[in-house]
Design a protein around this motif. Sequence first.
Motif, PDB file in Angstrom:
ATOM      1  N   ASP A  11       0.792  -1.288   0.141  1.00 43.83           N
ATOM      2  CA  ASP A  11      -0.065   0.030   0.077  1.00 43.83           C
ATOM      3  C   ASP A  11       0.814   1.291  -0.060  1.00 43.83           C
ATOM      4  O   ASP A  11       0.553   2.097  -0.804  1.00 43.83           O
ATOM      5  CB  ASP A  11      -1.033  -0.031   1.277  1.00 43.83           C
ATOM      6  N   ASP A  12       1.924   1.306   0.697  1.00 41.49           N
ATOM      7  CA  ASP A  12       2.894   2.454   0.662  1.00 41.49           C
ATOM      8  C   ASP A  12       3.510   2.485  -0.485  1.00 41.49           C
ATOM      9  O   ASP A  12       3.626   3.639  -1.081  1.00 41.49           O
ATOM     10  CB  ASP A  12       3.812   2.317   1.745  1.00 41.49           C
ATOM     11  N   GLU A  13       3.974   1.626  -1.113  1.00 40.42           N
ATOM     12  CA  GLU A  13       4.403   1.841  -2.730  1.00 40.42           C
ATOM     13  C   GLU A  13       3.323   2.174  -3.517  1.00 40.42           C
ATOM     14  O   GLU A  13       3.587   3.294  -4.352  1.00 40.42           O
ATOM     15  CB  GLU A  13       4.957   0.519  -3.135  1.00 40.42           C
ATOM     16  N   PHE A  14       2.349   1.812  -3.611  1.00 45.17           N
ATOM     17  CA  PHE A  14       1.097   2.156  -4.301  1.00 45.17           C
ATOM     18  C   PHE A  14       0.845   3.781  -3.813  1.00 45.17           C
ATOM     19  O   PHE A  14       0.739   4.611  -5.162  1.00 45.17           O
ATOM     20  CB  PHE A  14      -0.147   1.642  -3.968  1.00 45.17           C
ATOM     21  N   GLU A  15       0.678   4.156  -2.903  1.00 50.83           N
ATOM     22  CA  GLU A  15       0.534   5.492  -2.527  1.00 50.83           C
ATOM     23  C   GLU A  15       1.689   6.538  -3.005  1.00 50.83           C
ATOM     24  O   GLU A  15       1.312   7.621  -3.497  1.00 50.83           O
ATOM     25  CB  GLU A  15       0.596   5.824  -1.039  1.00 50.83           C
ATOM     26  N   ARG A  16       2.986   6.017  -3.027  1.00 51.00           N
ATOM     27  CA  ARG A  16       4.016   6.949  -3.532  1.00 51.00           C
ATOM     28  C   ARG A  16       3.968   6.969  -5.164  1.00 51.00           C
ATOM     29  O   ARG A  16       4.198   8.008  -5.557  1.00 51.00           O
ATOM     30  CB  ARG A  16       5.396   6.066  -2.902  1.00 51.00           C
TER      31      ARG A  16
ATOM     32  N   VAL B 241       5.666   8.312 -18.057  1.00 49.91           N
ATOM     33  CA  VAL B 241       5.479   8.506 -16.502  1.00 49.91           C
ATOM     34  C   VAL B 241       5.621   7.111 -15.912  1.00 49.91           C
ATOM     35  O   VAL B 241       6.224   6.898 -14.869  1.00 49.91           O
ATOM     36  CB  VAL B 241       3.856   9.012 -15.942  1.00 49.91           C
ATOM     37  N   PHE B 242       4.908   6.089 -16.723  1.00 50.43           N
ATOM     38  CA  PHE B 242       5.057   4.548 -16.314  1.00 50.43           C
ATOM     39  C   PHE B 242       6.698   4.340 -16.588  1.00 50.43           C
ATOM     40  O   PHE B 242       7.427   3.468 -15.634  1.00 50.43           O
ATOM     41  CB  PHE B 242       4.284   3.650 -17.163  1.00 50.43           C
ATOM     42  N   ARG B 243       7.411   4.670 -17.532  1.00 47.20           N
ATOM     43  CA  ARG B 243       8.843   4.396 -17.663  1.00 47.20           C
ATOM     44  C   ARG B 243       9.499   5.039 -16.262  1.00 47.20           C
ATOM     45  O   ARG B 243      10.545   4.428 -15.917  1.00 47.20           O
ATOM     46  CB  ARG B 243       9.543   5.326 -18.868  1.00 47.20           C
ATOM     47  N   ALA B 244       9.277   6.155 -15.828  1.00 48.06           N
ATOM     48  CA  ALA B 244       9.752   6.572 -14.651  1.00 48.06           C
ATOM     49  C   ALA B 244       9.415   6.125 -13.459  1.00 48.06           C
ATOM     50  O   ALA B 244      10.541   5.843 -12.528  1.00 48.06           O
ATOM     51  CB  ALA B 244       9.503   8.308 -14.413  1.00 48.06           C
ATOM     52  N   LEU B 245       8.366   5.145 -13.499  1.00 47.27           N
ATOM     53  CA  LEU B 245       7.954   4.617 -12.100  1.00 47.27           C
ATOM     54  C   LEU B 245       8.790   3.064 -12.143  1.00 47.27           C
ATOM     55  O   LEU B 245       9.001   2.695 -11.275  1.00 47.27           O
ATOM     56  CB  LEU B 245       6.609   4.526 -12.145  1.00 47.27           C
TER      57      LEU B 245
END
Length: 300
Positions: free
Chosen positions: A75-80, A96-100
Motif C-alpha cells: 500500500d505504501d508503494e502504491f501511494e508513493r 510516467v510509467f517509464r519513470a515509475l
Amino acid sequence: MSPEGLITSEFDDAAIIDADVAAVAAAVDEGEDPDDLADLEVVVLDLTGTTVVDDGLVERAFERAADAAGIAESDDEFERALAFVRATTGRSTVAVFRALTGDEEQAQHANAVFESSYAELAAAGGIRPVPGAAEIIRRLRAIGVAVVLTTGLSRATADAVLDAVGWRDLADLTLTPAEAGRGGPYPDLPLTALLRTGTSTVEGMVVVGDTSADIASGLAAGAGLVVGVLTGSNDERALTAAGADAVVASVADLGELLGLDDLEHVDRLDDDFDDFDDFDDFDDFDDLDADDQPEGQTPR
C-alpha cells in the motif's frame, strides 16, 4: 452635411456611430483589430482537465495498471506511485510509467492497461465537457482562429474521450505525444500545433492548460500567451509558480481574457446599424414637403 461627409440631422449620433462601427469592422478585416486579436492565430487547449473533466478516471485507470503490471507491491508503494502520477499530470502517460518502473517492457504493459482502462471508463460516462468549453472553441474558429486540442494520452484513448463528449469535429486538430514527439513539459505538442495549422509566429499562439506541465510546455514553445485554468489538477499558486501569464477559473473565461466579448459587441453594432441602409442615405426626406417635416427639422 458635416466637413467629414456625415449627414447633419436628427440622426447625427446614429450616423457617427455607424461610421465608427464601419471603421472598426474595416480594421478587423485588415487585420488591425483594436483588441489585438489580429495577432492571435492559434489556441492550443489541453484536453483532460482543461476542456473536459474526468471525475478521477486517471487514478482509477492507474490503479488497474499498477495491479496488472506489478508496479506497487504494498500500500505504501502504491501511494508513493499514485502521488507521482498526480505530480506529473499532463505528461505523456508512457513516460510516467517509464519513470515509475525503470523497465521498458513493464512500462509499456502498464501503459497499455492504463489506456484501455481509461477508454473503457470514459465510454461508460466518466467524461463530461467543461461548461462553456465547446462554445469558446466555436467562437474562436468563427473569427478565423485555429483551435488544437492536445493530450498526453494515446491516440486511441484520446479518440475515446472525444467520442464520449461528441467532439470529433469540434476543433481543427487534435494531437497526442505519438504525433508530436513528446508530451509536456516539452514544447513538442504546441510547436507541432503551430506547424500543422500554418501559424506564422509563436507570438500568435496561446497555450491553455490545467497543469504545471502544460504551462511549461507553452513557455518552452515560446507562446505569446500561456494561460492556466482551475478546472483540473493544479491550483492557482502552482500554475502561477510554473510561469503562467494568467490564470482563469475556466476555459470559458478565455472570451473575456482575449477580448472576444468586445469584438462580438462590435459585430452586433455593425449588424444593427446596417438597418440604416434602408434609408438610402436619407434621400426619402427629399420627398417631404416643408409642412411634412418633423418639428424643428429644416429641409435640405
